[in-house]
Design an enzyme around this catalytic site. Structure first.
Site: not given
Length: 547
Positions: A222, A382, A164
């Site tokens: 994220h 996600s 990520d």
């Protein structure tokens, strides 16, 4: 019942700071990496300017003559992705399409591809006036995690590679669960000889260094959010599905211009593929890919297959475009594809769907960790994927602690078979919009801890049995008392006809796909198997095949 929230609530002050940080998110442009649009085989793609990835046919290595010809086109070698033998080259960008076309016409090239771009699968965050974090983790209640924790809360033996945008290594709810490379010492040398110097806590494939934390705490949020959903320890604010599992941070996304003036967290296929290979080679059990792109990518496909052969559970998000196609790499057959549900167990309005969708998990208003010791709510597939990764980590933890056998396909079967069907009855019925249903941690862990699953290891094991070859293969495992490895197996019909035979095997288990020796499908019915070991021993059992 295990305590859902082990410690004190977070303060309103931190909530305020989280709002402030993400307000600033909107006004903090960073340096863009050069991205371009191009047309390949009639498809419009976004890729890194002037970069190509090449897989050679035959022995997988380029000939000196070919390298010379490539050099004449202005190409320069820029490295190789280990494990899958994909070579990286820089070429003049104005020649990129021409070079790709010429390479793909050659018989000594398996494929040549641009270095395509993948995206974090998340929507812009929406915030509520929260006064306490822990009561807002609705997703954990929905999947019945608190009941599952009576059986297992996650163990350091289970390692989730978070591929990520990096992870805040010092976040109070994550720092104790960051994976430490047991073979590496931070001394300026590659102590474990794996090709990465001082990779004590993972790797940054974007900047090629040993710090896999975000470069920008405002915009590269994220990965930290994803890691908290699967593995937050619950020390201060939030708790993850597997709060005792370990996080292997592998940074492949960065905040950049995606080529059209829009800034977001993106990454290139070479970095993603290399991170997948790294996870497989350095002890991870699960790979979480909360990222995706619209087109199949052979480079990432090679990396996924490399990891799957090493029995890693690979989980990916289905995409956020509300389209009837699952994004890549979630659409790969060996990846568990995950869509998002809301609080009412309905498919989230943005969640991609389709024939390759496997499972659903909460993905609307999901509260988790963000860099700087803060917390925020995010929306996206996600967020759904790490719920599944966390549950897979609970299963791995349980099996490791009990000394039970497991492999990637077995865990995928467990997740699917024990999901709550959202349309119809769930397994074995696969719905186009919601797959086999939304995961349920409690039903899986109860099953694992019951006699229904735990057959005597002193006897040979066949799982799942009955099995449907349209959905999975059946695992055939030698008993624990066996002192020799598996040499081969035979499958017989009820009448005694030999329908399948395999030899030259090794290890302690194999799989049967429900096919005859001529590769035709076997009919439903009762079958008998015989496992043959290298010392001449045999083990037998029954299989029920259903369609």
């Amino acid at each position: 019942m295990s305590d859902l929230y082990p410690n004190q609530p977070i303060s309103i002050k931190k909530i305020f700071y989280s709002f402030l940080v993400f307000f600033l998110f909107l006004f903090s442009p960073l340096k863009a990496k050069d991205i371009r649009s191009l047309n390949v085989d009639g498809r419009s793609l976004k890729a890194v300017k002037g970069e190509i990835l090449v897989k050679y046919a035959g022995d997988g290595h380029p000939s000196p003559g070919f390298l010379s010809a490539l050099s004449e086109k202005g190409a320069k070698s820029s490295g190789k992705i280990p494990g899958i033998d994909v070579y990286k080259y820089k070429v003049p960008d104005e020649n990129l399409e021409k070079v790709l076309a010429e390479l793909n016409s050659r018989p000594d090239i398996a494929y040549a591809r641009p270095n395509t771009i993948f995206y974090a699968q998340v929507l812009p965050p929406i915030y509520n006036n929260l006064t306490e974090l822990r009561t807002n983790q609705w997703g954990l209640y929905k999947i019945q995690a608190h009941d599952a924790w009576n059986t297992e809360t996650g163990d350091s033996k289970a390692i989730i590679a978070v591929v990520d945008s990096g992870v805040d290594l010092y976040h109070p709810d994550l720092k104790d669960n960051i994976w430490l490379n047991p073979k590496e010492t931070e001394d300026g040398w590659d102590s474990d000889d794996n090709g990465y110097i001082d990779d004590v806590r993972g790797w940054d494939f974007v900047d090629n260094d040993n710090d896999p934390s975000p470069n920008d705490f405002l915009n590269e949020t994220h990965g930290t959010h994803v890691a908290g959903i699967s593995s937050a320890a619950g020390v201060v604010g939030v708790v993850g599905v597997a709060r005792g599992s370990r996080i292997m941070p592998l940074k492949v996304l960065a905040y950049r211009d995606r080529g059209d003036g829009y800034m977001t967290e993106i990454g290139s296929s070479d970095d993603i593929a290399e991170a997948i290979v790294y996870a497989a080679d350095n002890g991870a059990h699960i790979i979480n890919l909360s990222l995706g792109g619209p087109e199949k990518c052979e480079i990432i496909e090679s990396a996924v297959e490399y990891a799957y052969k090493k029995d890693l559970v690979i989980v990916a998000s289905s995409g956020n475009e509300d389209e009837n196609t699952v994004s890549w790499p979630a659409a790969h057959r060996e990846v568990i594809s995950v869509g998002a549900t809301n609080q009412y167990d309905r498919r989230a309005f943005f969640s991609n769907y389709g024939s390759s969708l496997d499972l659903m998990a909460p993905g609307v208003g999901i509260l988790s960790t963000v860099p700087g010791g803060l917390y925020a709510e995010y929306f996206g597939t996600s967020m759904a994927a790490p719920f599944v990764s966390g549950l897979a980590a609970l299963v791995v933890s349980y099996c490791e602690n009990k000394g039970h056998f497991w492999d990637a396909e077995m865990i995928k079967n467990l997740l699917i078979r024990h999901a709550d069907g959202l349309v119809g009855d769930g397994f074995p019925h696969r719905d186009f919009e919601t797959g086999y249903g939304r995961i349920n941690a409690q039903t899986i862990m109860t099953f694992l801890d019951s006699n229904a699953f735990r057959v005597d290891f002193s006897k040979p094991l066949s799982y799942p049995n009955p099995f449907n070859p349209n959905l999975q293969s059946i695992m055939l495992l030698l008993p624990s008392s066996s002192t020799s490895e598996l040499k081969g197996y035979k499958i017989f019909s009820l009448t005694g006809r030999l329908v399948r035979e395999e030899s030259d095997l090794s290890g302690t288990f194999t799989r049967w796909d429900g096919r005859n020796n001529d590769d035709s499908l076997c009919a439903s019915g009762l079958y008998f198997y015989q496992l043959i070991t290298h010392d001449g021993g045999t083990e037998t059992g029954k299989i029920t095949l259903v369609r």
